[in-house]
Design a protein around this motif. Structure first.
Motif, short mmCIF file in Angstrom:
data_model
loop_
_atom_site.label_atom_id
_atom_site.label_comp_id
_atom_site.label_asym_id
_atom_site.label_seq_id
_atom_site.Cartn_x
_atom_site.Cartn_y
_atom_site.Cartn_z
N ASP A 140 0.80 -1.11 -0.05
CA ASP A 140 0.08 0.01 0.05
C ASP A 140 0.91 1.05 -0.06
O ASP A 140 1.67 1.69 1.01
N GLY A 141 0.65 1.86 -1.04
CA GLY A 141 1.66 3.34 -1.37
C GLY A 141 2.84 3.12 -1.94
O GLY A 141 3.69 4.12 -2.30
N ASN A 142 3.70 2.04 -2.09
CA ASN A 142 4.66 1.75 -2.85
C ASN A 142 4.46 1.75 -4.34
O ASN A 142 3.50 0.66 -4.51
N SER A 143 5.47 1.82 -5.24
CA SER A 143 5.18 1.42 -6.62
C SER A 143 5.21 -0.01 -6.83
O SER A 143 5.88 -0.70 -5.95
N GLU A 144 4.65 -0.53 -7.79
CA GLU A 144 4.72 -1.95 -8.09
C GLU A 144 6.11 -2.31 -8.48
O GLU A 144 6.60 -3.25 -8.28
N GLU A 145 6.79 -1.58 -9.21
CA GLU A 145 8.22 -1.97 -9.69
C GLU A 145 9.01 -2.03 -8.51
O GLU A 145 9.84 -2.86 -8.41
N LEU A 146 9.05 -1.25 -7.44
CA LEU A 146 9.82 -1.43 -6.08
C LEU A 146 9.34 -2.66 -5.34
O LEU A 146 10.27 -3.24 -5.04
N MET A 147 8.06 -3.08 -5.51
CA MET A 147 7.70 -3.98 -4.73
C MET A 147 7.88 -5.61 -5.73
O MET A 147 8.28 -6.64 -4.92
N ARG A 148 8.11 -5.25 -6.85
CA ARG A 148 8.54 -6.41 -7.63
C ARG A 148 10.10 -6.85 -7.06
O ARG A 148 10.47 -7.91 -7.15
N GLN A 149 10.86 -5.61 -7.19
CA GLN A 149 12.29 -5.78 -6.95
C GLN A 149 12.24 -6.42 -5.42
O GLN A 149 13.35 -7.46 -5.36
N CYS A 150 11.86 -5.99 -4.69
CA CYS A 150 11.77 -6.56 -3.14
C CYS A 150 11.25 -7.98 -2.99
O CYS A 150 11.81 -8.77 -2.36
N ARG A 151 10.32 -8.48 -3.68
CA ARG A 151 9.93 -9.95 -3.73
C ARG A 151 10.73 -10.79 -4.27
O ARG A 151 11.18 -11.89 -3.74
N LYS A 152 11.81 -10.34 -5.07
CA LYS A 152 12.77 -11.04 -5.71
C LYS A 152 13.92 -11.35 -4.57
O LYS A 152 14.48 -12.44 -4.86
N LEU A 153 13.68 -10.53 -3.49
CA LEU A 153 14.80 -10.74 -2.58
C LEU A 153 14.59 -12.02 -1.38
O LEU A 153 15.25 -12.19 -0.55
N LYS A 154 13.27 -12.41 -1.65
CA LYS A 154 12.85 -13.25 -0.53
C LYS A 154 13.71 -14.40 -0.38
O LYS A 154 14.00 -15.14 -1.66
N GLY A 155 14.37 -14.75 0.63
CA GLY A 155 15.25 -15.84 0.77
C GLY A 155 16.57 -15.63 0.73
O GLY A 155 17.54 -16.10 0.80
N ILE A 156 17.01 -14.26 0.49
CA ILE A 156 18.15 -13.70 0.28
C ILE A 156 18.52 -12.57 1.53
O ILE A 156 19.58 -12.98 2.21
N ILE A 157 17.54 -11.87 1.68
CA ILE A 157 17.38 -11.20 2.84
C ILE A 157 16.54 -11.95 4.10
O ILE A 157 15.22 -12.41 3.74
N PRO A 158 17.39 -12.16 5.35
CA PRO A 158 16.51 -12.93 6.14
C PRO A 158 15.11 -12.75 6.78
O PRO A 158 14.13 -13.50 6.49
N ILE A 159 14.60 -11.36 6.78
CA ILE A 159 13.26 -11.07 7.06
C ILE A 159 12.86 -10.15 6.04
O ILE A 159 13.35 -8.89 6.05
N ILE A 160 11.89 -10.32 5.21
CA ILE A 160 11.07 -9.43 4.32
C ILE A 160 9.80 -9.10 4.88
O ILE A 160 8.98 -10.01 4.87
N ILE A 161 9.33 -7.89 5.34
CA ILE A 161 7.90 -7.63 5.68
C ILE A 161 7.31 -6.97 4.67
O ILE A 161 7.82 -5.68 4.35
N ASP A 162 6.32 -7.43 4.08
CA ASP A 162 5.35 -6.79 3.14
C ASP A 162 4.04 -6.73 3.48
O ASP A 162 3.46 -7.39 4.22
#
Length: 162
Positions: A140-162
């Motif tokens: 909510d409130g962030n761009s879809e492009e940014l969210m797509r990049q962040c989702r790709k990091l799951k498993g690389i960064i220990p904790i991703i809160i979205d």
């Protein structure tokens, strides 16, 4: 010893809150900020017209936490970068923010929060530091492009809160 020298060496926390007039810091104000050698926490909250953070932030060698909240006019983080001591960076409600830093985020950074920053389309091109343990972004409130990049990091960064 002048009183301002005593104060400046002992201040660990500083907040600029609810200032809707200031667009940028003066040279004198930026120089005074450099005297705060013990500063660990710095916050900018609801500074509606502030267009940029003060120059020289990268020289605050004790700074651990930087919070930028509801500063509608800020378009980017300082071009000189952020302090190498920074561990927590929280950016919330900054609709004009288009970029983080060109040279990447500090290698000390442990937590990065990006919430409600619709103009921010991407993470730094140099990637995120290996020290990053928590990435907090919200759909909510962030761009879809940014969210797509962040989702790709799951498993690389220990904790991703979205």
């Amino acid at each position: 010893m002048p009183i301002y020298s005593l104060l400046s060496s002992s201040i660990t926390s500083l907040s600029f809150n609810h200032n809707h007039e200031v667009e940028r810091f003066t040279k004198e104000q930026e120089d005074a900020l450099q005297l705060l050698t013990s500063l660990e926490y710095l916050s900018f909250l609801k500074c509606g017209k502030l267009q940029c953070l003060p120059a020289g932030l990268h020289r605050l060698s004790s700074l651990q936490t930087l919070c930028i909240q509801h500063c509608e006019a800020i378009k980017s983080l300082p071009k000189d970068g952020l302090p190498t001591s920074l561990q927590f960076l929280h950016i919330i409600g900054c609709p004009s923010l288009k970029s983080l830093t060109k040279d990447g985020l500090p290698s000390s950074l442990e937590k990065l929060s990006i919430i409600d920053c619709p103009a921010l389309k991407s993470l730094p091109s140099h990637g995120l530091p290996d020290s990053l343990r928590v990435l907090h972004v919200e759909d909510d409130g962030n761009s879809e492009e940014l969210m797509r990049q962040c989702r790709k990091l799951k498993g690389i960064i220990p904790i991703i809160i979205d």
